[in-house]
Design a protein around this motif. Structure first.
Motif, PDB file in Angstrom:
ATOM      1  N   ALA A  55       8.308 -14.954 -16.740  1.00 17.40           N
ATOM      2  CA  ALA A  55       8.455 -14.648 -15.315  1.00 17.40           C
ATOM      3  C   ALA A  55       9.188 -15.782 -14.599  1.00 17.40           C
ATOM      4  O   ALA A  55       8.813 -16.947 -14.742  1.00 17.40           O
ATOM      5  CB  ALA A  55       7.094 -14.441 -14.684  1.00 17.40           C
ATOM      6  N   PRO A  56      10.251 -15.483 -13.836  1.00 17.63           N
ATOM      7  CA  PRO A  56      10.981 -16.551 -13.122  1.00 17.63           C
ATOM      8  C   PRO A  56      10.097 -17.224 -12.088  1.00 17.63           C
ATOM      9  O   PRO A  56       9.283 -16.584 -11.427  1.00 17.63           O
ATOM     10  CB  PRO A  56      12.134 -15.788 -12.451  1.00 17.63           C
ATOM     11  CG  PRO A  56      12.269 -14.509 -13.208  1.00 17.63           C
ATOM     12  CD  PRO A  56      10.882 -14.159 -13.659  1.00 17.63           C
ATOM     13  N   SER A  57      10.273 -18.526 -11.927  1.00 14.97           N
ATOM     14  CA  SER A  57       9.456 -19.286 -10.987  1.00 14.97           C
ATOM     15  C   SER A  57      10.079 -19.276  -9.603  1.00 14.97           C
ATOM     16  O   SER A  57      11.227 -18.871  -9.410  1.00 14.97           O
ATOM     17  CB  SER A  57       9.295 -20.731 -11.467  1.00 14.97           C
ATOM     18  OG  SER A  57      10.452 -21.485 -11.165  1.00 14.97           O
ATOM     19  N   ILE A  58       9.326 -19.775  -8.638  1.00  8.91           N
ATOM     20  CA  ILE A  58       9.796 -19.848  -7.262  1.00  8.91           C
ATOM     21  C   ILE A  58      11.022 -20.749  -7.125  1.00  8.91           C
ATOM     22  O   ILE A  58      11.800 -20.624  -6.184  1.00  8.91           O
ATOM     23  CB  ILE A  58       8.649 -20.355  -6.340  1.00  8.91           C
ATOM     24  CG1 ILE A  58       8.999 -20.223  -4.871  1.00  8.91           C
ATOM     25  CG2 ILE A  58       8.266 -21.789  -6.682  1.00  8.91           C
ATOM     26  CD1 ILE A  58       9.131 -18.821  -4.389  1.00  8.91           C
ATOM     27  N   ASP A  59      11.210 -21.680  -8.079  1.00  2.24           N
ATOM     28  CA  ASP A  59      12.334 -22.618  -8.023  1.00  2.24           C
ATOM     29  C   ASP A  59      13.628 -22.055  -8.605  1.00  2.24           C
ATOM     30  O   ASP A  59      14.653 -22.739  -8.612  1.00  2.24           O
ATOM     31  CB  ASP A  59      11.982 -23.916  -8.760  1.00  2.24           C
ATOM     32  CG  ASP A  59      11.034 -24.794  -7.962  1.00  2.24           C
ATOM     33  OD1 ASP A  59      11.068 -24.710  -6.719  1.00  2.24           O
ATOM     34  OD2 ASP A  59      10.280 -25.562  -8.563  1.00  2.24           O
ATOM     35  N   THR A  60      13.598 -20.825  -9.086  1.00  2.00           N
ATOM     36  CA  THR A  60      14.777 -20.241  -9.742  1.00  2.00           C
ATOM     37  C   THR A  60      16.044 -20.320  -8.887  1.00  2.00           C
ATOM     38  O   THR A  60      17.100 -20.739  -9.370  1.00  2.00           O
ATOM     39  CB  THR A  60      14.479 -18.789 -10.156  1.00  2.00           C
ATOM     40  OG1 THR A  60      13.389 -18.791 -11.086  1.00  2.00           O
ATOM     41  CG2 THR A  60      15.687 -18.136 -10.793  1.00  2.00           C
ATOM     42  N   PRO A  61      16.008 -19.941  -7.595  1.00  2.00           N
ATOM     43  CA  PRO A  61      17.247 -19.991  -6.804  1.00  2.00           C
ATOM     44  C   PRO A  61      17.753 -21.411  -6.562  1.00  2.00           C
ATOM     45  O   PRO A  61      18.945 -21.607  -6.311  1.00  2.00           O
ATOM     46  CB  PRO A  61      16.868 -19.305  -5.482  1.00  2.00           C
ATOM     47  CG  PRO A  61      15.382 -19.436  -5.397  1.00  2.00           C
ATOM     48  CD  PRO A  61      14.891 -19.356  -6.812  1.00  2.00           C
ATOM     49  N   TRP A 108      19.649 -20.068 -17.769  1.00  5.58           N
ATOM     50  CA  TRP A 108      18.389 -20.193 -18.502  1.00  5.58           C
ATOM     51  C   TRP A 108      17.569 -21.282 -17.807  1.00  5.58           C
ATOM     52  O   TRP A 108      18.016 -22.409 -17.660  1.00  5.58           O
ATOM     53  CB  TRP A 108      18.656 -20.572 -19.954  1.00  5.58           C
ATOM     54  CG  TRP A 108      19.616 -19.635 -20.634  1.00  5.58           C
ATOM     55  CD1 TRP A 108      20.977 -19.764 -20.690  1.00  5.58           C
ATOM     56  CD2 TRP A 108      19.308 -18.426 -21.312  1.00  5.58           C
ATOM     57  NE1 TRP A 108      21.539 -18.714 -21.375  1.00  5.58           N
ATOM     58  CE2 TRP A 108      20.533 -17.875 -21.769  1.00  5.58           C
ATOM     59  CE3 TRP A 108      18.114 -17.752 -21.595  1.00  5.58           C
ATOM     60  CZ2 TRP A 108      20.591 -16.678 -22.488  1.00  5.58           C
ATOM     61  CZ3 TRP A 108      18.184 -16.564 -22.310  1.00  5.58           C
ATOM     62  CH2 TRP A 108      19.389 -16.046 -22.740  1.00  5.58           C
ATOM     63  N   VAL A 109      16.354 -20.932 -17.363  1.00  8.93           N
ATOM     64  CA  VAL A 109      15.563 -21.849 -16.548  1.00  8.93           C
ATOM     65  C   VAL A 109      14.095 -21.762 -16.944  1.00  8.93           C
ATOM     66  O   VAL A 109      13.620 -20.701 -17.390  1.00  8.93           O
ATOM     67  CB  VAL A 109      15.755 -21.522 -15.045  1.00  8.93           C
ATOM     68  CG1 VAL A 109      15.250 -20.117 -14.720  1.00  8.93           C
ATOM     69  CG2 VAL A 109      15.091 -22.558 -14.145  1.00  8.93           C
ATOM     70  N   LYS A 110      13.390 -22.877 -16.804  1.00 10.33           N
ATOM     71  CA  LYS A 110      11.955 -22.880 -17.101  1.00 10.33           C
ATOM     72  C   LYS A 110      11.255 -21.802 -16.297  1.00 10.33           C
ATOM     73  O   LYS A 110      11.460 -21.669 -15.091  1.00 10.33           O
ATOM     74  CB  LYS A 110      11.344 -24.243 -16.770  1.00 10.33           C
ATOM     75  CG  LYS A 110       9.892 -24.393 -17.230  1.00 10.33           C
ATOM     76  CD  LYS A 110       9.187 -25.580 -16.589  1.00 10.33           C
ATOM     77  CE  LYS A 110       8.552 -25.176 -15.267  1.00 10.33           C
ATOM     78  NZ  LYS A 110       7.625 -26.192 -14.732  1.00 10.33           N
ATOM     79  N   GLY A 111      10.420 -21.020 -16.970  1.00  6.07           N
ATOM     80  CA  GLY A 111       9.704 -19.941 -16.308  1.00  6.07           C
ATOM     81  C   GLY A 111       8.475 -20.424 -15.558  1.00  6.07           C
ATOM     82  O   GLY A 111       8.081 -21.590 -15.624  1.00  6.07           O
ATOM     83  N   SER A 112       7.836 -19.504 -14.882  1.00  7.17           N
ATOM     84  CA  SER A 112       6.662 -19.814 -14.066  1.00  7.17           C
ATOM     85  C   SER A 112       5.524 -20.339 -14.930  1.00  7.17           C
ATOM     86  O   SER A 112       5.206 -19.788 -15.981  1.00  7.17           O
ATOM     87  CB  SER A 112       6.211 -18.551 -13.335  1.00  7.17           C
ATOM     88  OG  SER A 112       5.054 -18.800 -12.575  1.00  7.17           O
ATOM     89  N   GLY A 113       4.906 -21.438 -14.461  1.00  3.25           N
ATOM     90  CA  GLY A 113       3.728 -21.980 -15.116  1.00  3.25           C
ATOM     91  C   GLY A 113       3.987 -22.782 -16.362  1.00  3.25           C
ATOM     92  O   GLY A 113       3.047 -23.195 -17.045  1.00  3.25           O
ATOM     93  N   GLY A 116       5.064 -30.196 -14.214  1.00  2.00           N
ATOM     94  CA  GLY A 116       5.862 -30.519 -13.035  1.00  2.00           C
ATOM     95  C   GLY A 116       7.355 -30.400 -13.292  1.00  2.00           C
ATOM     96  O   GLY A 116       7.832 -30.648 -14.390  1.00  2.00           O
ATOM     97  N   GLY A 117       8.081 -30.042 -12.259  1.00  3.86           N
ATOM     98  CA  GLY A 117       9.530 -29.980 -12.356  1.00  3.86           C
ATOM     99  C   GLY A 117      10.010 -28.788 -13.166  1.00  3.86           C
ATOM    100  O   GLY A 117       9.232 -28.017 -13.724  1.00  3.86           O
ATOM    101  N   ASN A 118      11.334 -28.622 -13.215  1.00  3.37           N
ATOM    102  CA  ASN A 118      11.937 -27.579 -14.028  1.00  3.37           C
ATOM    103  C   ASN A 118      13.386 -27.935 -14.338  1.00  3.37           C
ATOM    104  O   ASN A 118      13.995 -28.762 -13.651  1.00  3.37           O
ATOM    105  CB  ASN A 118      11.841 -26.199 -13.359  1.00  3.37           C
ATOM    106  CG  ASN A 118      11.997 -26.270 -11.863  1.00  3.37           C
ATOM    107  OD1 ASN A 118      13.078 -26.552 -11.359  1.00  3.37           O
ATOM    108  ND2 ASN A 118      10.902 -26.055 -11.132  1.00  3.37           N
ATOM    109  N   THR A 119      13.911 -27.342 -15.368  1.00  3.33           N
ATOM    110  CA  THR A 119      15.240 -27.655 -15.874  1.00  3.33           C
ATOM    111  C   THR A 119      15.976 -26.351 -16.170  1.00  3.33           C
ATOM    112  O   THR A 119      15.351 -25.290 -16.306  1.00  3.33           O
ATOM    113  CB  THR A 119      15.136 -28.486 -17.154  1.00  3.33           C
ATOM    114  OG1 THR A 119      14.125 -27.897 -18.007  1.00  3.33           O
ATOM    115  CG2 THR A 119      14.727 -29.921 -16.869  1.00  3.33           C
ATOM    116  N   SER A 120      17.295 -26.441 -16.288  1.00  3.65           N
ATOM    117  CA  SER A 120      18.065 -25.213 -16.532  1.00  3.65           C
ATOM    118  C   SER A 120      19.408 -25.522 -17.177  1.00  3.65           C
ATOM    119  O   SER A 120      19.849 -26.680 -17.218  1.00  3.65           O
ATOM    120  CB  SER A 120      18.304 -24.465 -15.206  1.00  3.65           C
ATOM    121  OG  SER A 120      19.196 -25.204 -14.382  1.00  3.65           O
TER     122      SER A 120
END
Length: 698
Positions: free
Chosen positions: A123-129, A68-73, A46-50
């Motif tokens: 792979a970048p996740s949907i939350d990247t933007p 730099w951001v957590k990737g998909s999955g 869950g969640g993501n960081t950058s």
């Protein structure tokens, strides 16, 4: 900055952070890992960081900002450099020039790849933007229980203002994607100076100029929400409308769960075989025994991460906690209508909300099953997935508890929930998952598994995807063996195979750990090599009890569980070449091994109608790594063959047709052949002896 918290764990180690120096990516990964270590902050996956850094563009040699951001999955608690994506921040922001609105969301995800800076990116996740359109150097997007409780409360925006005043922004629910990133950017522009943003029904965004400032900011915001909720709970005086029923005592709950889990597993596996998990924590019991359970549970969860793993709502069993589970047929008659109704309602949920391009309906069986007075069960494709689903539903319980204390809990509208669950991007992620291993979704129990042949068998079954319960008579040896596996792969149970009650207890441990049993391997053994006059009654009874009685009891109790599940199964007995070959000084051992082999044939004939296959693996001369050769047995066999003990390995290798030394791993491969490859074979004997002509079965 504040370092003492009551409702979250402060885990920042200044010495460890100092070792990372000014490496901002390393500090971002460190922050991610310690945030993910506290399940109250965010659950697995869950969640993501950058973070954002200045790097040299390899094409222009100019300095550019890279995010730099957590990737998909991925999972922030276990995040490493391999799990992140590195993107040109300016290119990502320039996508605003080509964004075509909400109908364009899926196309935008494909365009993220045109913004890649680091060619080794995940792979970048949907939350990247959501991270890229905000200007801060370090950003956390988390799903803390307390914050989702605020986000899921009926008057979430007002509550946000009450807790944080003008220091926090608020954005209403919206499916993750590029437009949500634009909404965060807009919220910040309209509220300069805020420390974070609450996302309605979803979670939290917080930030900082350094990794440490971002970390502390996240903890402080979560702590404030937690304090507010606990104050409200104290004012209200009760949670979930108070207790409706009383939980059974702890031991009775475990006993009831162990009896019931194979039945539930069988019902939940009507389309795909599942692995189980059980919890009866105080948090769970407070919820499932409450007056508000029947009102809240059907509403479903609010956070997308929750219901993606738990399904939109749980199944509540109508069994009375005091009901007997011993009568399998009667209990099944009580349970089957509930499962049928759940599947029908899930079908209607799918049919009422699907789109023309929606993926096909997935398994309609429940993931979360609630038994008031006893506990909560979960069923999914493997142990990690089912344990995580359980943890996510506990998070959902905490959210409901907090939101109800604040005002009133609200869940996502069904259409919004469906659009998340059956999102084409989510389906694409599922399709990218690696293929399951041959024994995935299977549970095995192996006797004598703390060392030697038994441990090798357990290792092989785990390597091929099975969950394994290792049993043996030494707790210390079992714990050493367990330490060689990853979390969720195996469990242990102290078990003396000569005692019925000990075997029953081991099977209950297997039920509680994984939901039931599919594979029974009787590997526990010992060897006594003596002539007829030297064989004592004690020797005879010991061999018969461990090898023959143990095999009988393991099969009897295992079949009872397999029949409850209705999923078929496998029994593999480790016998010996000595059960087929007549040799000197072997009356006790050879007779017991022959009994094991014929019992296998008898059970194969009896259990075929249940699709339970029973086979034998016959080793010979497994000296290296085998406990059976420790002590008197080796001396006895050396004496019988007129050679020295140290010459036994070479002797046994030379006497087989292939001139091969037989290892425990070879026996393990024989077991795997029985349970993982030879799906239409039963009553067979597989000799793993390098080829012994006098032991040929036919």
């Amino acid at each position: 900055m504040k370092k003492t918290f009551q409702y979250v764990d402060y885990l920042w180690d200044e010495a460890k952070a100092a070792e990372l120096g000014d490496d901002q990516v390393a500090l971002f990964l460190y922050r991610s890992n310690i945030l993910g270590a506290d399940l109250r902050i965010t659950n697995y996956g869950g969640g993501n960081t950058s973070c954002k850094t200045i790097e040299k563009d390899p094409l222009t040699n100019e300095e550019v900002e890279v995010m730099w951001v957590k990737g998909s999955g991925g999972d922030i608690g276990t995040l490493t450099r391999k799990g992140i994506a590195g993107l040109y921040t300016e290119r990502l922001r320039n996508l605003k020039n080509v964004y075509g609105g909400l109908e364009d969301e899926d196309r935008m995800v494909g365009l993220f790849n045109h913004c890649i800076y680091d060619l080794d990116s995940k792979a970048p996740s949907i939350d990247t933007p959501l991270h890229g359109l905000l200007p801060f150097k370090h950003i956390d997007h988390l799903h803390p229980d307390a914050l989702i409780a605020v986000a899921a409360a009926k008057d979430s925006e007002q509550v946000t203002k009450e807790i944080w005043g003008d220091t926090m922004g608020w954005v209403p629910w919206q499916r993750p994607g590029f437009d949500l990133g634009l909404q965060l950017e807009k919220c910040l522009n309209e509220n300069p100076g805020i420390r974070g943003i609450v996302l309605g029904s979803h979670g939290l965004f917080t930030w900082g100029d350094t990794s440490y400032e971002c970390y502390v900011n996240s903890l402080e915001v979560i702590e404030m929400a937690s304090e507010y909720i606990e104050k409200k709970i104290k004012e209200n005086g009760e949670v979930f409308g108070g207790q409706k029923i009383e939980a059974l005592p702890a031991e009775e709950r475990k006993e009831k769960a162990a009896e019931l889990m194979p039945l539930l597993r069988g019902l939940a596996s009507s389309e795909n075989q599942m692995i189980g998990h059980f919890t009866d924590s105080d948090t769970v019991l407070q919820y499932i025994n409450s007056n508000d359970l029947e009102r809240l549970a059907p509403m479903g969860t609010s956070c997308p991460d929750h219901f993606l793993r738990t399904k939109i709502q749980p199944l509540i069993l109508t069994l009375d906690p005091s009901d007997e589970v011993i009568d399998t047929e009667a209990t099944l008659k009580k349970l089957e209508p509930s499962f049928e109704q759940y599947r029908e309602e899930y079908l209607q949920y799918y049919e009422n909300h699907k789109h023309a391009n929606s993926p096909a309906m997935r398994d309609p069986n429940p993931v979360i099953i609630i038994y008031p007075g006893v506990g909560m069960f979960s069923f999914a494709k493997n142990k990690q997935t089912t344990r995580v689903a359980s943890e996510f539903y506990v998070n959902a319980i905490n959210v409901m508890r907090g939101a109800e204390a604040i005002s009133e809990y609200t869940s996502l509208p069904r259409q919004e929930a469906f659009d998340i669950e059956y999102w084409l991007l989510e389906e694409a992620k599922l399709q990218r998952m690696p293929a399951e291993k041959p024994l995935s979704r299977k549970v095995a129990i192996v006797t004598g598994a703390a060392g030697g042949i038994g441990k090798a068998i357990a290792d092989k079954l785990v390597a091929e995807g099975a969950n394994v319960v290792l049993t043996d008579i030494s707790q210390e040896n079992l714990e050493e063996a367990l330490a060689t596996y990853k979390r969720d792969e195996a469990a242990i149970a102290l078990c003396d195979v000569t005692k019925e009650e000990s075997i029953e207890k081991a099977y209950k441990e297997a039920n509680l750990a994984f939901g039931g049993v599919d594979i029974v391997v009787h590997s526990a053994g010992l060897a006594i090599s003596k002539s007829l006059p030297d064989t004592t009654l004690k020797d005879w009874e010991l061999l018969q009890n461990v090898l023959v009685k143990g095999q009988f009891l393991m099969a009897q109790k295992g079949v009872e569980i397999m029949r409850k599940q209705g999923l078929g199964g496998d029994i593999v007995n480790i016998a010996s070449k000595n059960g087929l070959v007549s040799g000197p000084n072997n009356v006790g051992y050879g007779t017991a091994k022959a009994a094991q082999q014929h019992m296998t044939r008898l059970l194969a004939a009896e259990l075929g109608g249940d699709h339970i296959r029973v086979n034998t693996v016959n080793p010979d001369g497994v000296i290296v790594g085998s406990k059976i050769w420790e002590g008197d047995w080796a001396e006895g066999r050396a004496k019988a063959h007129g050679i020295k003990v140290e010459d036994l390995p070479a002797h046994y290798a030379k006497r087989n047709l292939l001139n091969e030394i037989i290892l425990p791993e070879d026996i393990a491969n024989g077991v795997f052949a029985c349970v993982g490859i030879l799906e239409k074979s039963t009553g067979n004997t597989i000799n793993v002896d390098g080829g012994m002509a006098n032991a040929f079965v036919r």
